[in-house]
Design a protein around this motif. Structure first.
Motif, mmCIF file in Angstrom:
data_model
loop_
_atom_site.group_PDB
_atom_site.id
_atom_site.type_symbol
_atom_site.label_atom_id
_atom_site.label_comp_id
_atom_site.label_asym_id
_atom_site.label_seq_id
_atom_site.Cartn_x
_atom_site.Cartn_y
_atom_site.Cartn_z
ATOM 1 N N PHE A 97 0.836 -1.194 0.000
ATOM 2 C CA PHE A 97 0.000 0.000 0.000
ATOM 3 C C PHE A 97 0.874 1.248 0.000
ATOM 4 N N TYR A 98 0.345 2.319 -0.589
ATOM 5 C CA TYR A 98 1.030 3.610 -0.492
ATOM 6 C C TYR A 98 0.827 4.185 0.909
ATOM 7 N N VAL A 99 1.898 4.733 1.461
ATOM 8 C CA VAL A 99 1.876 5.227 2.832
ATOM 9 C C VAL A 99 0.772 6.245 3.036
ATOM 10 N N ASP A 100 0.572 7.116 2.059
ATOM 11 C CA ASP A 100 -0.397 8.202 2.224
ATOM 12 C C ASP A 100 -1.843 7.709 2.264
ATOM 13 N N THR A 101 -2.088 6.436 1.878
ATOM 14 C CA THR A 101 -3.449 5.902 1.919
ATOM 15 C C THR A 101 -3.780 5.276 3.266
ATOM 16 N N LEU A 102 -2.793 5.139 4.141
ATOM 17 C CA LEU A 102 -3.021 4.520 5.448
ATOM 18 C C LEU A 102 -3.736 5.482 6.387
ATOM 19 N N SER A 103 -4.473 4.918 7.342
ATOM 20 C CA SER A 103 -5.097 5.733 8.380
ATOM 21 C C SER A 103 -4.014 6.293 9.299
ATOM 22 N N ARG A 104 -4.373 7.282 10.110
ATOM 23 C CA ARG A 104 -3.391 7.873 11.021
ATOM 24 C C ARG A 104 -2.844 6.830 12.002
ATOM 25 N N GLY A 105 -3.726 5.960 12.502
ATOM 26 C CA GLY A 105 -3.267 4.925 13.428
ATOM 27 C C GLY A 105 -2.281 3.974 12.779
ATOM 28 N N MET A 106 -2.553 3.592 11.518
ATOM 29 C CA MET A 106 -1.630 2.716 10.790
ATOM 30 C C MET A 106 -0.304 3.412 10.545
ATOM 31 N N LYS A 107 -0.361 4.708 10.213
ATOM 32 C CA LYS A 107 0.877 5.466 9.994
ATOM 33 C C LYS A 107 1.720 5.504 11.266
ATOM 34 N N GLN A 108 1.069 5.674 12.410
ATOM 35 C CA GLN A 108 1.819 5.711 13.670
ATOM 36 C C GLN A 108 2.475 4.362 13.952
ATOM 37 N N ARG A 109 1.762 3.273 13.681
ATOM 38 C CA ARG A 109 2.356 1.944 13.895
ATOM 39 C C ARG A 109 3.474 1.677 12.895
ATOM 40 N N LEU A 110 3.316 2.164 11.672
ATOM 41 C CA LEU A 110 4.388 2.039 10.685
ATOM 42 C C LEU A 110 5.614 2.825 11.138
ATOM 43 N N CYS A 111 5.378 3.981 11.729
ATOM 44 C CA CYS A 111 6.492 4.797 12.219
ATOM 45 C C CYS A 111 7.239 4.075 13.346
ATOM 46 N N VAL A 112 6.511 3.340 14.185
ATOM 47 C CA VAL A 112 7.162 2.533 15.224
ATOM 48 C C VAL A 112 8.011 1.446 14.579
ATOM 49 N N ALA A 113 7.474 0.777 13.549
ATOM 50 C CA ALA A 113 8.242 -0.266 12.842
ATOM 51 C C ALA A 113 9.515 0.324 12.252
ATOM 52 N N ARG A 114 9.402 1.494 11.627
ATOM 53 C CA ARG A 114 10.574 2.164 11.049
ATOM 54 C C ARG A 114 11.593 2.509 12.119
ATOM 55 N N ALA A 115 11.116 2.965 13.283
ATOM 56 C CA ALA A 115 12.022 3.356 14.363
ATOM 57 C C ALA A 115 12.766 2.159 14.953
ATOM 58 N N LEU A 116 12.203 0.952 14.772
ATOM 59 C CA LEU A 116 12.827 -0.259 15.312
ATOM 60 C C LEU A 116 13.735 -0.950 14.300
ATOM 61 N N LEU A 117 13.761 -0.463 13.076
ATOM 62 C CA LEU A 117 14.444 -1.145 11.976
ATOM 63 C C LEU A 117 15.928 -1.374 12.269
ATOM 64 N N HIS A 118 16.589 -0.422 12.906
ATOM 65 C CA HIS A 118 18.027 -0.547 13.184
ATOM 66 C C HIS A 118 18.299 -1.072 14.590
#
Length: 307
Positions: free
Chosen positions: A128-149
């Motif tokens: 999915f394109y990031v901009d199509t996600l709900s705000r809650g999904m974007k926040q959880r995606l941001c957590v996943a990104r923050a844990l990547l390293h």
């Protein structure tokens, strides 16, 4: 884990953070609270290397790397309160982009992306394109990104801001899951009821200064002067009251029909020992309960109701 020593941030004659010192142990889920303008976000941005401090130092895991250095940033995963706009990136491309910033191999990024998206319940959104996600999904995606390293410290600034009730519950469960896995987490939030359900320690700031910090139960007991305990009794009340009054640290607040309310400034294990002593002396109990204080009342008491 995190050591903040004598940290200050001045903007001309205005002091946003005033000689703040704080230690957050490894494995803590720490709630950072305070009225608007208390200095929480300023402190977080300094720790993350986004602002330069006027004075003081920050160490993570014993590392004395300069704040904002590449070495320090590798130790931190940061989730801001505003996600940003990524119109033309798919979820997997978003993760690829951030993984490449940390010099990660594409195969490692792909494997970790699958694992982290599963962790935050977004496995079905990979294309999915990031901009199509709900705000809650974007926040959880941001957590996943923050844990990547695989950072030592995860910092979230108002992660539930603007989320609907369902998304807030999902974020809370995600953070509790990460804490159970041993991750050290700092959350800045105004939703005190949710912090009290998640966090095992808190720090309260007011007007740029740290008012108090530590384990929630220890702070509540210290501020309140003890725990209020309701003891329900069906046998003769006199022996129970005598035993309670003889016990060091116990104050009998009131005696009602079949119930005694006491204040006892002691850890829970000693409260259990006191109940055991009553039973050993043939006092028949139908139950007992500790009156729980609230993080909201503690916050109002320590900040004078400031907003």
């Amino acid at each position: 884990m995190l050591y903040i020593n004598n940290l200050s941030k001045n903007y001309g004659s205005f002091t946003a953070v005033n000689h703040l010192s704080l230690h957050i142990p490894e494995g803590d889920l720490f709630g950072f609270v305070g009225p608007n303008g208390a200095g929480k976000t300023t402190t977080i941005r300094i720790v993350c290397g986004l602002l330069k401090a006027s004075e003081g130092s920050v160490h993570i895991g014993g590392t004395a790397a300069a704040v904002g250095s590449r070495e320090m940033k590798r130790m931190i995963g940061y989730v801001p309160d505003f996600f940003g706009v990524y119109d033309n990136l798919k979820v997997k491309e978003y993760m690829d982009m951030y993984g490449s910033m940390y010099g990660m191999h594409s195969r490692d990024i792909a494997k970790l992306t699958d694992d982290l998206l599963e962790l935050v319940n977004l496995s079905d959104k990979k294309e999915f394109y990031v901009d199509t996600l709900s705000r809650g999904m974007k926040q959880r995606l941001c957590v996943a990104r923050a844990l990547l390293h695989n950072p030592k410290l995860l910092i979230l600034d108002e992660p539930n801001s603007g989320l609907d009730p369902r998304a807030r519950v999902e974020m809370k469960e995600l953070l509790k899951n990460l804490h159970s896995m041993g991750k050290t987490i700092i959350i800045s939030s105004h939703i005190l009821s949710e912090l009290s359900e998640m966090c095992n320690s808190i720090g309260i700031m007011n007007r740029g200064q740290l008012v108090t910090a530590g384990r929630i139960e220890d702070i509540m007991r210290h501020i309140a002067g003890g725990s209020r305990i309701h003891i329900r009794i069906v046998s003769d009340m006199e022996p129970a009251i005598r035993i309670l009054k003889e016990h060091a640290g116990v104050t009998v607040e009131s005696v009602r029909e079949n119930e005694v309310i006491i204040n006892y400034s002691a850890p829970e294990v000693e409260i259990c020992a006191l109940i055991g002593r009553l039973i050993q002396n043939n006092v028949i109990l139908t139950g007992f309960s500790k009156e729980e204080g609230s993080l909201e009342s503690l916050f109002m008491q320590l900040t004078g109701g400031a907003q």
